[in-house]
Every structure is written in structure tokens, then in C-alpha cells.
Design a protein around this motif. Sequence first.
Motif, PDB file in Angstrom:
ATOM      1  N   VAL A 131      -8.012  11.876  -8.182  1.00  0.00           N
ATOM      2  CA  VAL A 131      -6.559  12.368  -7.423  1.00  0.00           C
ATOM      3  C   VAL A 131      -5.297  12.491  -9.000  1.00  0.00           C
ATOM      4  CG1 VAL A 131      -4.937  12.014  -5.950  1.00  0.00           C
ATOM      5  CG2 VAL A 131      -7.133  11.257  -6.032  1.00  0.00           C
ATOM      6  N   ASP A 132      -5.486  13.459  -8.495  1.00  0.00           N
ATOM      7  CA  ASP A 132      -4.203  13.976  -8.885  1.00  0.00           C
ATOM      8  C   ASP A 132      -2.278  14.062  -9.653  1.00  0.00           C
ATOM      9  OD1 ASP A 132      -6.738  15.104 -11.489  1.00  0.00           O
ATOM     10  OD2 ASP A 132      -6.512  16.550 -10.485  1.00  0.00           O
ATOM     11  N   ALA A 133      -2.260  13.992  -8.048  1.00  0.00           N
ATOM     12  CA  ALA A 133      -1.224  14.212  -7.547  1.00  0.00           C
ATOM     13  C   ALA A 133      -0.875  13.541  -5.592  1.00  0.00           C
ATOM     14  CB  ALA A 133      -0.347  15.530  -7.278  1.00  0.00           C
ATOM     15  N   VAL A 134      -0.231  13.345  -5.454  1.00  0.00           N
ATOM     16  CA  VAL A 134       0.249  12.273  -4.324  1.00  0.00           C
ATOM     17  C   VAL A 134       1.475  13.558  -3.767  1.00  0.00           C
ATOM     18  CG1 VAL A 134       0.826  10.175  -2.389  1.00  0.00           C
ATOM     19  CG2 VAL A 134      -0.763   9.960  -4.815  1.00  0.00           C
ATOM     20  N   MET A 135       1.400  14.034  -2.728  1.00  0.00           N
ATOM     21  CA  MET A 135       2.194  14.520  -2.105  1.00  0.00           C
ATOM     22  C   MET A 135       3.312  14.204  -1.379  1.00  0.00           C
ATOM     23  SD  MET A 135       1.955  18.925  -0.983  1.00  0.00           S
ATOM     24  CE  MET A 135       1.638  19.830  -2.804  1.00  0.00           C
ATOM     25  N   THR A 136       4.196  14.605  -0.458  1.00  0.00           N
ATOM     26  CA  THR A 136       4.561  14.155   0.402  1.00  0.00           C
ATOM     27  C   THR A 136       6.621  15.085   0.968  1.00  0.00           C
ATOM     28  OG1 THR A 136       5.968  12.640   1.634  1.00  0.00           O
ATOM     29  CG2 THR A 136       6.696  12.637  -0.557  1.00  0.00           C
ATOM     30  N   VAL A 137       7.004  14.629   1.700  1.00  0.00           N
ATOM     31  CA  VAL A 137       7.818  16.120   1.756  1.00  0.00           C
ATOM     32  C   VAL A 137       9.506  15.002   1.827  1.00  0.00           C
ATOM     33  CG1 VAL A 137       7.349  15.805   4.587  1.00  0.00           C
ATOM     34  CG2 VAL A 137       8.748  17.968   3.229  1.00  0.00           C
ATOM     35  N   ALA A 138      10.456  15.053   1.796  1.00  0.00           N
ATOM     36  CA  ALA A 138      11.221  14.436   1.654  1.00  0.00           C
ATOM     37  C   ALA A 138      11.997  14.418   2.817  1.00  0.00           C
ATOM     38  CB  ALA A 138      12.633  14.914   0.627  1.00  0.00           C
ATOM     39  N   THR A 139      12.625  13.043   3.598  1.00  0.00           N
ATOM     40  CA  THR A 139      12.894  11.980   2.399  1.00  0.00           C
ATOM     41  C   THR A 139      11.620  10.970   2.664  1.00  0.00           C
ATOM     42  OG1 THR A 139      14.425  11.365   3.785  1.00  0.00           O
ATOM     43  CG2 THR A 139      14.994  12.486   2.362  1.00  0.00           C
ATOM     44  N   LYS A 140      11.049  10.152   4.355  1.00  0.00           N
ATOM     45  CA  LYS A 140      11.148   9.618   4.301  1.00  0.00           C
ATOM     46  C   LYS A 140       9.606   8.799   4.231  1.00  0.00           C
ATOM     47  CE  LYS A 140      14.145   9.070   8.505  1.00  0.00           C
ATOM     48  NZ  LYS A 140      13.617   8.454  10.308  1.00  0.00           N
ATOM     49  N   GLY A 141       9.137   9.657   3.416  1.00  0.00           N
ATOM     50  CA  GLY A 141       7.521   9.411   3.558  1.00  0.00           C
ATOM     51  C   GLY A 141       7.679   9.217   1.181  1.00  0.00           C
ATOM     52  N   VAL A 142       8.956   9.377   0.939  1.00  0.00           N
ATOM     53  CA  VAL A 142       8.715   9.185  -0.656  1.00  0.00           C
ATOM     54  C   VAL A 142       8.383   7.882  -0.675  1.00  0.00           C
ATOM     55  CG1 VAL A 142      10.343   9.084  -2.275  1.00  0.00           C
ATOM     56  CG2 VAL A 142      10.608  11.236  -1.165  1.00  0.00           C
ATOM     57  N   PRO A 143       8.848   6.666  -0.175  1.00  0.00           N
ATOM     58  CA  PRO A 143       8.428   5.989  -0.448  1.00  0.00           C
ATOM     59  C   PRO A 143       7.234   5.355  -0.444  1.00  0.00           C
ATOM     60  CG  PRO A 143       9.539   5.414   1.588  1.00  0.00           C
ATOM     61  CD  PRO A 143       9.914   6.632   1.002  1.00  0.00           C
ATOM     62  N   GLY A 196      -4.062  23.976 -10.055  1.00  0.00           N
ATOM     63  CA  GLY A 196      -6.247  23.022 -10.253  1.00  0.00           C
ATOM     64  C   GLY A 196      -6.363  21.963  -9.732  1.00  0.00           C
ATOM     65  N   SER A 197      -4.474  21.566  -9.600  1.00  0.00           N
ATOM     66  CA  SER A 197      -4.424  20.261  -9.430  1.00  0.00           C
ATOM     67  C   SER A 197      -6.027  19.520  -7.745  1.00  0.00           C
ATOM     68  CB  SER A 197      -3.660  19.196  -9.097  1.00  0.00           C
ATOM     69  OG  SER A 197      -2.582  19.485 -10.064  1.00  0.00           O
ATOM     70  N   ARG A 198      -5.672  17.772  -7.877  1.00  0.00           N
ATOM     71  CA  ARG A 198      -6.220  17.525  -6.855  1.00  0.00           C
ATOM     72  C   ARG A 198      -5.171  16.471  -5.953  1.00  0.00           C
ATOM     73  NH1 ARG A 198     -11.733  17.612  -5.353  1.00  0.00           N
ATOM     74  NH2 ARG A 198     -11.353  15.280  -5.016  1.00  0.00           N
ATOM     75  N   VAL A 199      -4.955  17.302  -4.735  1.00  0.00           N
ATOM     76  CA  VAL A 199      -3.755  16.731  -3.936  1.00  0.00           C
ATOM     77  C   VAL A 199      -4.295  15.598  -3.126  1.00  0.00           C
ATOM     78  CG1 VAL A 199      -1.523  17.353  -3.207  1.00  0.00           C
ATOM     79  CG2 VAL A 199      -2.389  18.692  -4.808  1.00  0.00           C
ATOM     80  N   LEU A 200      -3.251  14.474  -2.805  1.00  0.00           N
ATOM     81  CA  LEU A 200      -3.359  13.710  -1.861  1.00  0.00           C
ATOM     82  C   LEU A 200      -2.477  13.912  -0.738  1.00  0.00           C
ATOM     83  CD1 LEU A 200      -4.416  11.631  -0.355  1.00  0.00           C
ATOM     84  CD2 LEU A 200      -4.294   9.887  -1.285  1.00  0.00           C
ATOM     85  N   VAL A 201      -2.246  14.855   0.293  1.00  0.00           N
ATOM     86  CA  VAL A 201      -0.886  14.553   0.867  1.00  0.00           C
ATOM     87  C   VAL A 201      -0.651  13.122   1.708  1.00  0.00           C
ATOM     88  CG1 VAL A 201       0.105  15.644   2.574  1.00  0.00           C
ATOM     89  CG2 VAL A 201      -1.039  16.525   0.744  1.00  0.00           C
ATOM     90  N   VAL A 202       0.317  12.616   1.900  1.00  0.00           N
ATOM     91  CA  VAL A 202       0.686  11.110   2.071  1.00  0.00           C
ATOM     92  C   VAL A 202       2.181  11.630   3.283  1.00  0.00           C
ATOM     93  CG1 VAL A 202      -0.617   9.613   1.025  1.00  0.00           C
ATOM     94  CG2 VAL A 202       2.132   9.849   0.807  1.00  0.00           C
ATOM     95  N   ASP A 203       2.189  11.267   4.489  1.00  0.00           N
ATOM     96  CA  ASP A 203       3.740  11.162   5.260  1.00  0.00           C
ATOM     97  C   ASP A 203       4.306   9.466   5.803  1.00  0.00           C
ATOM     98  OD1 ASP A 203       6.346  12.406   5.688  1.00  0.00           O
ATOM     99  OD2 ASP A 203       5.006  14.156   6.798  1.00  0.00           O
ATOM    100  N   ASP A 204       5.168  10.232   6.669  1.00  0.00           N
ATOM    101  CA  ASP A 204       5.631   9.154   7.358  1.00  0.00           C
ATOM    102  C   ASP A 204       5.004   8.736   8.472  1.00  0.00           C
ATOM    103  OD1 ASP A 204       7.624  10.316   7.910  1.00  0.00           O
ATOM    104  OD2 ASP A 204       8.776   8.583   8.729  1.00  0.00           O
TER     105      ASP A 204
END
Length: 280
Positions: A131-143, A196-204
Amino acid sequence: MKIRRSERLIDMTHYLLEHPHELIPLTFFSKRYESAKSSISEDLAITKKTFKERGIGVLDTIPGASGGVVFMPVIERKEAKEYIDALAERLSEQDRLLPGGYVYLTDLLGQPQLLRQVGRIIASKYIGEKVDAVMTVATKGVPIAQAVSYYLNAPFVIVRRDSKITEGSTVSVNYASGSSERIEKMELSKRSLARGSRVLVVDDFMKGGGTINGMQGLIEEFDAELVGVCVFAEANFKGKRAVTNYDSLLYVKDVDTQTKTIQVVPGNYFDEENTRKKAN
């Protein structure tokens, strides 16, 4: 001055816990404690055994001149399930019901201990993935993203729905909101994510999945690869979701606005075969 073995083990364990998913050469520990590599290897064997027995994580040994050890935090399935079961009970409290069938999460997502556990649980699912990056959308998913990124030792990137001059040049996509069916826009700074990053998406929280689908569109715009999607909680959505391949820690199974009752159960994170069907 040489350090006693007991002190060495304590300091070594602390260092490993503070540097997850980082390759640490044996020479580093050897110089740090002024000890022979053979002694360091024995210490690491003890640490590895203890980590495994206590369900703390995996200590992987990489052979060769450029090798070393890598600590990967995990949480045992039983411990994770017990934690989420208790969390489901807390989320089933009547005063958490908000208009539109949403569940109030802000107070929980402001608790450091809860965030650490949630981050550890989500990260454990992707222990074998790069995993190269963890992605979320502002704002509540940030923590949540920040907690997950710590345990994966990967940066987190924040997608925004409005332009910020401090972000510089951005890439934007339009997406259909899964719950309201409106066309909305989200964007990400071009400097936030390498091609080319491998991204994991998380959200609240997820209802129709439109926001998650929008982030998947952004990932494609960056020629990046989606590793997986994990949400803290998902709602029972009457309709066709914009995304179908995802993990959820909690599932809001039933909401009765008349009696103001909520029924929350563990999500499909704990379904190994991912065969649980959501009621539509």
C-alpha cells in the motif's frame, strides 16, 4: 557502554512498534546497543515468538546483506470481532439516530484509543498487500485514514469537494451521489499522489457508495491502482450501490425512525467469503 539484555529487549520492542512496515537492518540494532549480530538475532527471535503468541504482529526476517527485520502489526480475528461487537452495541443507542438514517459517529471518531484499534483492524486486512497511500475524503474520514496509514507506514491523502488555493494544481472528477443522485465534484492535488501508486480507500460512513465511486475515479485519473475499500460503517441501502467490492467494520442493519431505534451489527469485514447479502 553495553546495554543489558533486558533493557535491550524493551528498547528494541518499542522501536519496532514505533516503526511498522519499515525494513530495519540488523546492523542498526547492533550499533545502537553495541552488541554482536548474533546476540541481536537471539533477541529478535524472542521478540518474534512473543509477538506471535500475543497476537501483536508479525516480525518478518529478510535475509541477505541488505536484509533485516520488518514488523507488521496485526490483530487476532477473535480480539477484533469482540471489539467490533462491543462497538456495534454502542452504535445501537437511540440517541445516535440522525435524520436521513445516518448514525452519529463524531464522538467515537474523536477517541484516540478507538481510532488506534480501528486503524489496526483495517490495516491487518491488508498486511500482505503493498500500500503506497491511504485515501479518504474530507472531513470525517481523515482520523480513520490517519490511523490506518500509521499502521501501514503509508502516507494518507485527502480528497476535497471544494478548491483550496493551498493545494495547488488539482485533478477533479464528477460523480453521482449514491444517496441523493446529484452530480457532485471532488478533487485531489496533483502533488498528493504519485502516478502508479497502490491506494487503499477508507471512509467513515457509506450509503449509496457514490463518494467511494468518485474516489475510485480519481485513482484512475492518476493511473493508480485500487488495493481495496474499507468503511467504518455502512447503511442498509434500498437501491443499487455505486460500489460492490468493499469491506465494512459495522453494518447499520435496521433503522426505525418511528420508534427511533437502530440495529447495528458487525460488517462484512468478518465474512471471509464475503457472501453476506445486504438487504435491498
